[in-house]
Design a protein around this motif. Structure first.
Motif, mmCIF file in Angstrom:
data_model
loop_
_atom_site.group_PDB
_atom_site.id
_atom_site.type_symbol
_atom_site.label_atom_id
_atom_site.label_comp_id
_atom_site.label_asym_id
_atom_site.label_seq_id
_atom_site.Cartn_x
_atom_site.Cartn_y
_atom_site.Cartn_z
ATOM 1 N N GLY A 34 -13.754 -7.544 -8.009
ATOM 2 C CA GLY A 34 -14.181 -6.741 -6.876
ATOM 3 C C GLY A 34 -14.775 -7.525 -5.738
ATOM 4 N N SER A 35 -15.056 -8.817 -5.929
ATOM 5 C CA SER A 35 -15.638 -9.621 -4.859
ATOM 6 C C SER A 35 -14.552 -10.106 -3.925
ATOM 7 N N PRO A 36 -14.815 -10.097 -2.615
ATOM 8 C CA PRO A 36 -13.781 -10.534 -1.689
ATOM 9 C C PRO A 36 -13.653 -12.049 -1.648
ATOM 10 N N ALA A 37 -12.428 -12.503 -1.502
ATOM 11 C CA ALA A 37 -12.212 -13.902 -1.167
ATOM 12 C C ALA A 37 -12.536 -14.082 0.308
ATOM 13 N N GLN A 38 -12.841 -15.297 0.717
ATOM 14 C CA GLN A 38 -13.311 -15.506 2.085
ATOM 15 C C GLN A 38 -12.777 -16.808 2.659
ATOM 16 N N ARG A 39 -12.557 -16.792 3.967
ATOM 17 C CA ARG A 39 -12.117 -17.993 4.673
ATOM 18 C C ARG A 39 -12.680 -17.968 6.084
ATOM 19 N N THR A 40 -12.999 -19.140 6.606
ATOM 20 C CA THR A 40 -13.465 -19.271 7.976
ATOM 21 C C THR A 40 -12.501 -20.163 8.756
ATOM 22 N N VAL A 41 -12.046 -19.672 9.892
ATOM 23 C CA VAL A 41 -11.224 -20.479 10.794
ATOM 24 C C VAL A 41 -12.141 -20.985 11.903
ATOM 25 N N LEU A 42 -12.337 -22.272 11.938
ATOM 26 C CA LEU A 42 -13.295 -22.862 12.856
ATOM 27 C C LEU A 42 -12.801 -22.805 14.295
ATOM 28 N N LEU A 85 -7.922 -6.984 4.896
ATOM 29 C CA LEU A 85 -8.699 -8.052 5.519
ATOM 30 C C LEU A 85 -9.773 -7.475 6.420
ATOM 31 N N GLU A 86 -10.951 -8.078 6.374
ATOM 32 C CA GLU A 86 -11.974 -7.847 7.381
ATOM 33 C C GLU A 86 -12.146 -9.153 8.141
ATOM 34 N N LEU A 87 -12.014 -9.104 9.459
ATOM 35 C CA LEU A 87 -12.103 -10.296 10.293
ATOM 36 C C LEU A 87 -13.150 -10.068 11.372
ATOM 37 N N ALA A 92 -19.039 -19.572 16.665
ATOM 38 C CA ALA A 92 -17.794 -20.049 17.286
ATOM 39 C C ALA A 92 -16.576 -19.829 16.407
ATOM 40 N N ASP A 93 -16.768 -19.248 15.230
ATOM 41 C CA ASP A 93 -15.698 -19.178 14.238
ATOM 42 C C ASP A 93 -15.288 -17.726 13.960
ATOM 43 N N VAL A 94 -14.211 -17.591 13.208
ATOM 44 C CA VAL A 94 -13.791 -16.281 12.706
ATOM 45 C C VAL A 94 -13.872 -16.313 11.188
ATOM 46 N N VAL A 95 -14.602 -15.372 10.634
ATOM 47 C CA VAL A 95 -14.730 -15.230 9.183
ATOM 48 C C VAL A 95 -13.808 -14.113 8.730
ATOM 49 N N THR A 96 -13.077 -14.355 7.655
ATOM 50 C CA THR A 96 -12.183 -13.345 7.087
ATOM 51 C C THR A 96 -12.515 -13.140 5.618
ATOM 52 N N ARG A 97 -12.636 -11.881 5.230
ATOM 53 C CA ARG A 97 -12.795 -11.509 3.831
ATOM 54 C C ARG A 97 -11.573 -10.706 3.428
ATOM 55 N N ALA A 98 -11.144 -10.882 2.202
ATOM 56 C CA ALA A 98 -9.898 -10.223 1.774
ATOM 57 C C ALA A 98 -10.023 -9.655 0.376
ATOM 58 N N TRP A 99 -9.363 -8.523 0.170
ATOM 59 C CA TRP A 99 -9.325 -7.844 -1.121
ATOM 60 C C TRP A 99 -7.864 -7.595 -1.502
ATOM 61 N N GLY A 100 -7.620 -7.458 -2.782
ATOM 62 C CA GLY A 100 -6.296 -7.082 -3.246
ATOM 63 C C GLY A 100 -5.503 -8.227 -3.833
ATOM 64 N N GLU A 101 -4.366 -7.883 -4.419
ATOM 65 C CA GLU A 101 -3.522 -8.882 -5.068
ATOM 66 C C GLU A 101 -3.025 -9.936 -4.084
#
Length: 356
Positions: A34-42, A85-87, A92-101
């Protein structure tokens, strides 16, 4: 662009690995249920409203939702499955969290969604010759033209939007999604949450099997419905051909070999799926006049706009994105036209403007 969609409507090659050159990332993919994966695009802050605003089909689009300035939710279907996705901007960056397969695949694709592959080098020198364009580029230096790498999710709205008003097209698309889309994962199921009720669009195969009467009920006439079904049936072979194409002009030509797909529809697919900075909206009801007005001071048709855009070859869609909002408020709407009675019960003799 360097990758092309494959038979599922996604890139033929997996997106670059996290942390690869040109694909900066921060944050870890959580393994907890249930925890989202996350990525930041600098360094990508300030791009979201333009990048996702281009993709959203009206304020009620159930696949895209803006909840604040530079803060979006997006539901999509990846080769690995659905993803939500939540973006949002963070400094100065964009954070993205994602759920699902499809979370990991979607996160790996996010830099391209935000336009990391877009190269505007040399455009500033071209823009210097037009005061309006120079000022627009100066005011939005962070803008990039992103790519979804999703042919299916570009084809469906592009065909449905042919030769009708935006509200009519968006309403028809929403009606079809309400019946044939699937619930997005994660927070989309949370009552009263910001992503509640969002859905993942159908696959190409699912689009191809929608009965004709369902298109009619949604206000999509038989010509557009047939064009969409034919195109969806050919997505696998079409993607292979597009993947072999060497430039946008060849991709446009290949798309237009499909019955019911003309220059405008091809341009929209190239804009959304491929992030083509040169695929301007030829054949649009408003864009040629607005572009001509911005660049020359007078309104013109497709041929006039194409000539005005010639000095900006390679960046013609970039020019469109920058200048049309600036002149749209001063330009009057096109002449009203009677909507043809090609769909039973849809606006016979109602007065509406057309999209070419």
């Amino acid at each position: 662009m360097t990758s092309s969609p494959r038979a599922t409507g996604r890139p033929a090659s997996s997106p670059p690995a996290p942390g690869a050159e040109g694909q900066p990332m921060a944050g870890a993919r959580s393994g907890a249920a249930g925890s989202p994966a996350q990525r930041t695009v600098l360094g990508a802050a300030g791009r979201l409203d333009m990048a996702l605003g281009r993709l959203a089909k009206g304020p009620a689009d159930p696949t895209h939702r803006r909840v604040g300035a530079q803060h979006w939710w997006r539901a999509t279907r990846t080769p690995d499955g659905p993803a939500l996705l939540e973006l949002f901007d963070h400094h100065a960056d964009v954070v993205t969290r994602a759920w699902g397969e499809g979370a990991d695949w979607a996160l790996d694709q996010v830099p391209r969604l935000l336009g990391e592959q877009d190269d505007p080098s040399g455009f500033a020198a071209l823009a210097a010759d037009c005061d309006l364009l120079r000022r627009a580029h100066h005011d939005h230096p962070q803008w990039r033209i992103g790519a979804t790498d999703n042919l299916t999710e570009a084809l469906a709205p592009a065909v449905i939007e042919q030769k009708v008003t935006g509200p009519e097209a968006f309403g028809g698309l929403r009606s079809l999604l309400a019946k044939y889309a699937t619930p997005a994962p994660g927070p989309a199921a949370t009552p009263d949450g910001p992503a509640h009720g969002m859905v993942v669009p159908p696959t190409a195969e699912q689009w191809a099997h929608i009965p004709s009467f369902e298109f009619t009920r949604a206000g999509v006439d038989g010509r557009r419905a047939a064009a969409l079904v034919r195109a969806m049936r050919r997505v696998p072979s079409l993607e292979r051909a597009l993947g072999r194409a060497t430039d946008g002009a060849e991709r446009s030509r290949l798309l237009q070999t499909q019955p019911g797909i003309g220059p405008w529809t091809a341009a929209k697919v190239l804009q959304w799926a491929y992030g083509d900075p040169d695929a301007w909206s030829v054949g649009d009801y408003h864009a040629p006049a607005l572009i001509s007005l911005a660049l020359t001071g007078q309104k013109g048709d497709d041929a006039f706009a194409d000539e005005a855009l010639a000095p900006y070859a390679g960046h013609r869609y970039r020019v469109e994105l920058l200048v049309t909002p600036l002149v749209a408020h001063a330009a009057r709407r096109g002449a009203r036209r009677t909507l043809p009675s090609h769909v039973p019960g849809v606006g016979v003799n109602r007065r509406r403007s057309w999209r070419r």
